[in-house]
Scaffold this motif. Structure first.
Motif, PDB file in Angstrom:
ATOM      1  N   ARG A 121      80.293  32.517 -74.090  1.00  0.00           N
ATOM      2  CA  ARG A 121      80.458  32.538 -72.642  1.00  0.00           C
ATOM      3  C   ARG A 121      79.845  31.286 -72.019  1.00  0.00           C
ATOM      4  O   ARG A 121      78.836  30.780 -72.496  1.00  0.00           O
ATOM      5  CB  ARG A 121      79.804  33.786 -72.077  1.00  0.00           C
ATOM      6  CG  ARG A 121      78.492  34.170 -72.746  1.00  0.00           C
ATOM      7  CD  ARG A 121      77.874  35.372 -72.072  1.00  0.00           C
ATOM      8  NE  ARG A 121      77.519  36.458 -72.936  1.00  0.00           N
ATOM      9  CZ  ARG A 121      76.321  36.623 -73.519  1.00  0.00           C
ATOM     10  NH1 ARG A 121      75.379  35.729 -73.346  1.00  0.00           N
ATOM     11  NH2 ARG A 121      76.072  37.675 -74.257  1.00  0.00           N
ATOM     12  N   HIS A 169      83.361  32.262 -67.723  1.00  0.00           N
ATOM     13  CA  HIS A 169      84.249  32.840 -68.727  1.00  0.00           C
ATOM     14  C   HIS A 169      83.561  33.961 -69.475  1.00  0.00           C
ATOM     15  O   HIS A 169      82.522  33.763 -70.110  1.00  0.00           O
ATOM     16  CB  HIS A 169      84.698  31.761 -69.707  1.00  0.00           C
ATOM     17  CG  HIS A 169      85.798  30.916 -69.168  1.00  0.00           C
ATOM     18  ND1 HIS A 169      86.863  30.488 -69.898  1.00  0.00           N
ATOM     19  CD2 HIS A 169      86.011  30.455 -67.909  1.00  0.00           C
ATOM     20  CE1 HIS A 169      87.673  29.781 -69.138  1.00  0.00           C
ATOM     21  NE2 HIS A 169      87.177  29.730 -67.941  1.00  0.00           N
ATOM     22  N   LEU A 170      84.155  35.148 -69.420  1.00  0.00           N
ATOM     23  CA  LEU A 170      83.678  36.321 -70.159  1.00  0.00           C
ATOM     24  C   LEU A 170      84.827  36.854 -70.994  1.00  0.00           C
ATOM     25  O   LEU A 170      85.982  36.796 -70.577  1.00  0.00           O
ATOM     26  CB  LEU A 170      83.260  37.432 -69.188  1.00  0.00           C
ATOM     27  CG  LEU A 170      82.029  37.196 -68.321  1.00  0.00           C
ATOM     28  CD1 LEU A 170      81.879  38.354 -67.334  1.00  0.00           C
ATOM     29  CD2 LEU A 170      80.783  37.084 -69.182  1.00  0.00           C
ATOM     30  N   GLU A 174      82.439  41.648 -73.151  1.00  0.00           N
ATOM     31  CA  GLU A 174      81.393  41.369 -72.163  1.00  0.00           C
ATOM     32  C   GLU A 174      81.722  42.008 -70.815  1.00  0.00           C
ATOM     33  O   GLU A 174      80.848  42.593 -70.164  1.00  0.00           O
ATOM     34  CB  GLU A 174      81.213  39.857 -72.037  1.00  0.00           C
ATOM     35  CG  GLU A 174      80.631  39.255 -73.314  1.00  0.00           C
ATOM     36  CD  GLU A 174      80.813  37.763 -73.468  1.00  0.00           C
ATOM     37  OE1 GLU A 174      80.098  37.185 -74.285  1.00  0.00           O
ATOM     38  OE2 GLU A 174      81.695  37.173 -72.787  1.00  0.00           O
TER      39      GLU A 174
END
Lengths: 190, 190
Positions: A121, A169-170, A174
């Motif tokens: 991430r 960004h995941l 997550e």
């Protein structure tokens, strides 16, 4: 409160070289734009491929454009378990030593020797946004999301510069672990 | 460093009433012990059921014993998506208003009117362990796990008392989001 960044949740996806794409979709075929992504010039394509692992197949995985020098398959750990890939966690773009896989398209199939990873991430910020947030390219920060399953992601890499725009960004693991919705704002904690 | 608790990772599972179990496995049949769990008196059973949702079926979901007054299906959010259940996040044992589902066993099938949930992560501690950690039953704390995908789970409920023993319950999404191994120690942060 601090500087916030919106969650950009990435399902499993493939970045692809022009050469590999043509082997799967036919010579001279081009990627077509399904929708623009948050980062300038990047887009989700209409085209999809099957990703075949030792244990199972992830069907119809979307390609992101534009073409890249090397093909890369970004999965979450749950995907790795389903398809039987070892979990290889690393920065996107650093492919050396990652597992390979078979990719199946409408016009052919190929074996890629490497490129399957769980991408770490990270947060994208433009130069001005990074300045406003008080961070710089390469910093590691925490990002805290609230709600019933509140969570702070630690050791999150800042990628700042003119080609970047405010976005965290995941992957799906997550997002689901924190019950985080796409676009939900998380706050930078240092 | 602070007080640490080991991760106890729970895959999807079912707690079941004696009545529902007999409807699925036959009258007079008993749960059999596959292995003991961390909490005193609790065990994973050999018996499994299929959980049928609006979109798909989660096959062979393990039952945990002993019997409970009410049947409860504990899923992670990824499971809810696969099977098509709405995500209902709550404390384990509080079933009112949760979605129902069909359960299929070797001798029959039943519709349960409610009981499908995403159980909130929580920490079990004995009375002495809670004292050592400086927390009490009902407290909310953070629990931080290290590693490449380091993460702090926030708002984690402490359940302390003589029937509890040092363990942090995480589901598969949470474990995968943090690349957390079963038994890995997390530290309590207040």
């Amino acid at each position: 409160m601090g500087y916030t960044v919106p969650a950009g949740i990435s399902n499993r996806h493939v970045h692809i070289s022009k050469e590999d794409f043509e082997a799967l979709f036919g010579e001279g075929v081009e990627l077509t734009n399904f929708k623009d992504l948050s980062q300038p010039g990047q887009f989700a394509a209409n085209e999809k491929v099957d990703v075949v692992g030792p244990r199972g197949t992830l069907a119809a995985v979307r390609i992101l454009g534009p073409f890249r020098p090397e093909t890369q398959v970004e999965l979450c750990e749950t995907d790795c378990f389903i398809a039987g890939f070892p979990v290889d966690i690393r920065e996107s773009g650093k492919l050396d030593g990652t597992p390979g896989c078979k990719l199946v398209g409408p016009k052919g199939e190929i074996e890629i020797p490497q490129g399957v990873m769980v991408a770490l991430r990270h947060v994208h910020l433009s130069t001005a946004q990074a300045e406003e947030a008080g961070v710089k390219d390469g910093d590691l920060v925490g990002i805290k999301f609230g709600g019933p399953k509140a969570v702070t992601f630690e050791n999150v890499l800042i990628r700042a510069g003119e080609k970047h725009f405010r976005d965290m960004h995941l992957d799906i693991d997550e997002a689901n672990a924190g019950h985080i919705a796409n676009g939900q704002e998380g706050v930078i904690v240092k």
